[in-house]
Design a protein around this motif. Structure first.
Motif, short mmCIF file in Angstrom:
data_model
loop_
_atom_site.label_atom_id
_atom_site.label_comp_id
_atom_site.label_asym_id
_atom_site.label_seq_id
_atom_site.Cartn_x
_atom_site.Cartn_y
_atom_site.Cartn_z
N ASP A 75 0.88 -1.17 0.00
CA ASP A 75 0.00 0.00 0.00
C ASP A 75 0.92 1.22 0.00
OD1 ASP A 75 -1.67 2.12 0.57
OD2 ASP A 75 -2.85 1.04 2.06
N THR A 76 1.25 1.71 -1.19
CA THR A 76 2.27 2.75 -1.32
C THR A 76 1.89 4.02 -0.57
OG1 THR A 76 2.93 1.91 -3.48
CG2 THR A 76 3.55 4.17 -2.96
N LYS A 77 0.65 4.41 -0.66
CA LYS A 77 0.21 5.65 0.00
C LYS A 77 0.44 5.56 1.51
CE LYS A 77 -3.77 8.74 0.43
NZ LYS A 77 -5.20 8.96 0.03
N ARG A 78 0.06 4.44 2.10
CA ARG A 78 0.22 4.28 3.54
C ARG A 78 1.69 4.16 3.92
NH1 ARG A 78 -1.88 -0.59 7.47
NH2 ARG A 78 -1.49 0.48 9.43
N LEU A 80 4.41 5.37 2.34
CA LEU A 80 5.12 6.65 2.23
C LEU A 80 4.69 7.61 3.34
CD1 LEU A 80 5.11 7.22 -1.65
CD2 LEU A 80 6.87 6.17 -0.22
N ALA A 81 3.43 7.55 3.74
CA ALA A 81 2.96 8.41 4.83
C ALA A 81 3.65 8.07 6.14
CB ALA A 81 1.45 8.27 4.99
N ASN A 82 4.07 6.84 6.31
CA ASN A 82 4.74 6.40 7.54
C ASN A 82 6.24 6.69 7.53
OD1 ASN A 82 2.28 5.44 8.34
ND2 ASN A 82 2.96 3.36 8.74
N GLN A 88 13.75 12.73 2.95
CA GLN A 88 12.67 12.88 1.98
C GLN A 88 13.10 12.69 0.53
OE1 GLN A 88 9.19 13.13 2.81
NE2 GLN A 88 10.33 12.26 4.54
N TYR A 92 11.05 10.14 -1.74
CA TYR A 92 10.55 10.50 -3.08
C TYR A 92 11.05 9.49 -4.11
CZ TYR A 92 9.82 13.01 -7.44
OH TYR A 92 9.44 13.35 -8.71
N GLY A 95 9.09 6.36 -3.89
CA GLY A 95 7.78 6.50 -4.50
C GLY A 95 7.83 6.32 -6.01
N GLU A 99 6.17 3.23 -8.23
CA GLU A 99 5.28 3.50 -9.37
C GLU A 99 5.73 2.72 -10.59
OE1 GLU A 99 3.57 7.34 -11.92
OE2 GLU A 99 4.86 7.64 -10.18
N ASN A 103 4.07 -1.11 -7.48
CA ASN A 103 3.98 -1.34 -6.04
C ASN A 103 4.50 -2.70 -5.60
OD1 ASN A 103 2.68 1.19 -5.89
ND2 ASN A 103 0.68 0.24 -6.20
#
Length: 619
Positions: A75-78, A80-82, A88, A92, A95, A99, A103
């Motif tokens: 779950d890439t969104k979760r 990266l948020a962690n 950074q 990045y 991420g 992509e 994933n």
């Protein structure tokens, strides 16, 4: 997060499984004989996200220590948020990498021996050279010093910059406390958001007669003692907070549990189809109570009691059969997991072993329901044909020993290669195919075609569908050429219309001649109208060798002597599995008539025409 595939090395009987996919619908089934390595697969997978300890017994002599690899879709969104506390630039770059890979990542769980503490230590990492280089390239220039600071050298760095001005000091402190993203720290962060991995433990997971309630170390009430897992699952399904239950008034307690008992029983009954006697179905009941003054340590302490009733008798779980108790606990475990947002990876070794066939069908229904309604993934081993659906063979992995010696390593045969597994290994699959076929409404008043074996059933069904043949037909598979006459006699006695199609080999010709003599009075014209010999020694010979290798065996470069039918028997394949997989490819539009050579197309069309014309003439 979704598990895509696994690979296990040097774990017990396993040397190297190679990459083996998890089934796409979330349910993976491992079949095989005793001592084939099925349990080793489950226990190796159980060591991953929870970093379960291994022992000397798990390690192979004179080999590297065990390792388990998991290919997964994160779950890439979760994720990266962690990673807000990490560099950074690296985040990045990660991420962008995810992509590009859609994933996908590979986690590697390796063990090393810690001699100082006399134990094995798991060291997870992300197994990707390109990713490791990408993280290093995008990390800060002083990444080594920064990583050291993360390990506890902050004080030395602060002392070194003691005389710097305030701006420089702040800048240095910010650099010191930036976490560096490495393959190891990335693996740790992925594991932190990974689903729970549960190897169902029958002893720990069974519903208890009673479970104690006591004050927790951080305040609040907690369950205590054996059976807490199953009891907690019951409360979770019923949406009962333990603190609310214990601290509530007697009326509140009774109301909460009355609703809970009704809700859980109703849902449980939708899966458990068995009855006690003629009509009574099982009901689950939870009661809140306090211990009496008899025990010095437990006097006045709260606890939960569990009962299983059948409308007449109310008994503790331990007073019920092991099969009933197991299924209830199994249901509670799976049902409770539906509330996990990240899902759960369940590992079951021989589920339903203490249940009869109808109850095993209930187990399978529960597994199918969970996989469909939640994010959970399930892997289970089985010997039972009732826990295998023959139209879902893509779920099956076959485990067998790669040799005759007792210490031969375990070999896994993937779903798309099941035809290469031994008949003994596949026995539950083959029985499931036969059991499923026996329950179909395939015997009709007319348009029945009796075949020698189930392989012919699948191939002829494929040919009928490829050509879009409109003639109604019902293929009936006997269990060998010697049983064709018996089946024909039964149909004759039942007054059912039928024709017969057999192979043009010695066994098929003998069956043909016996029917001609004893059923059709040696009448050549009638016999030809009611029977047909499929050209070749088996239906596999309908294909050209090139087409059989490419579209049935899945290996266009394969070369062998003799006919296709002979290779299907002696080349280490399971004829029914090959035929069934071919039918699946046809139904999934992966194979069309246009894909075959001219000779194969002509032979298929002629075979269908011969059968259809005989059925047509009987109208």
């Amino acid at each position: 997060m979704r598990l895509i595939a696994f690979r296990i090395t040097n774990f017990r009987s396993i040397v190297d499984t190679g990459w083996c996919p998890f089934a796409s619908d979330g349910i993976t089934v491992v079949v095989g004989q005793n001592e084939s390595g099925k349990s080793s697969i489950l226990e190796a997978l159980a060591t991953t996200f929870h970093a379960t300890d291994i022992t000397d017994d798990d390690c192979r002599i004179d080999a590297e220590l065990p390792a388990v690899f998991l290919r997964l879709k994160v779950d890439t969104k979760r994720l990266l948020a962690n990673l807000a506390a990490y560099d950074q630039d690296q985040v990045y770059a990660l991420g962008v990498y995810l992509e590009l890979t859609e994933n996908d990542l590979i986690l590697n769980f390796r063990w090393r021996y810690d001699a100082a503490n006399a134990k094995y230590v798991c060291e997870p990492s992300c197994e990707d050279k390109d990713l490791a280089e990408l993280l290093l390239k995008n990390g800060p220039p002083n990444s080594t010093a920064t990583k050291a600071a993360d390990d506890g050298d902050d004080r030395a760095e602060d002392e070194k910059n003691e005389d710097a001005d305030d701006d420089e000091k702040a800048s240095d402190e910010e650099a010191v406390h930036v976490h560096i993203l490495t393959p190891e720290t990335l693996a740790d962060e992925i594991i932190a958001i990974a689903p729970d991995t549960v190897l169902f433990d029958q002893a720990a997971g069974l519903l208890p007669d009673r479970v104690d309630i006591q004050k927790g170390q951080k305040g609040g009430w907690v369950l205590s003692g054996a059976g807490t897992q199953a009891a907690a699952n019951f409360l979770r399904i019923a949406n009962i907070n333990l603190d609310t239950l214990v601290d509530g008034s007697p009326r509140t307690q009774q109301t909460l549990l009355a609703r809970a008992n009704a809700t859980v029983t109703a849902d449980f009954s939708s899966f458990w189809s068995q009855t006690i006697g003629k009509n009574e179905k099982l009901q689950l009941k939870c009661v809140f109570a306090y211990y009496g003054p008899g025990g010095q340590k437990t006097a006045g302490m709260p606890h939960l009691e569990f009962w299983i009733t059948d409308g007449t008798n109310q008994l503790f779980p331990k007073q019920r059969s092991l099969g009933v108790r197991w299924f209830i606990s199994f249901y509670l475990q799976l049902k409770a997991s539906e509330k996990d947002e990240q899902g759960t990876v369940f590992l079951f070794d021989e589920p339903g072993a203490n249940l009869h066939s109808k109850a095993q069908a209930d187990v399978l229904a529960l597994i199918n329901r969970l996989a469909k309604s939640s994010k959970s993934q399930i892997v289970y081993s089985t010997h039972s044909p009732h826990l295998i659906e023959y139209d879902k063979l893509y779920r099956v992995i076959a485990a067998q020993r790669d040799g005759d010696a007792d210490n031969s390593p375990t070999k896994l045969v993937h779903a798309h290669e099941l035809g290469a597994a031994s008949r003994d290994t596949l026995s539950p699959v083959l029985i499931a195919m036969g059991v499923d076929l026996s329950h179909q409404q395939v015997v009709k008043k007319r348009n029945n075609v009796i075949l020698e074996e189930i392989s012919g059933f699948y191939y002829l069904t494929s040919f009928w569908e490829m050509l879009g043949e409109k003639q109604e037909v019902y293929f009936i598979a006997a269990t060998g050429a010697s049983n064709v006459q018996t089946l024909a006699n039964m149909f004759l006695g039942w007054g059912l219309e039928f024709i017969v199609a057999v192979d043009d080999d010695s066994a098929g010709r003998q069956a043909y001649n016996n029917l001609k003599r004893y059923m059709f009075g040696d009448d050549e014209a009638v016999s030809k109208q009611r029977m047909f010999k499929i050209p070749g020694d088996g239906i596999e010979d309908i294909f050209s060798k090139k087409d059989f290798c490419s579209h049935v065996l899945g290996d266009p470069d394969l070369n062998y002597e003799g006919k296709n039918s002979q290779h299907a028997k002696t080349g280490g394949h399971s004829k029914p599995i090959l035929a069934y997989e071919f039918l699946n490819k046809v139904r999934e539009k992966k194979i069309k008539l246009a894909d075959f050579e001219a000779d194969t197309k002509a032979a298929i069309k002629q075979l269908v025409r011969e059968i259809a014309s005989r059925l047509e003439s009987k109208k």
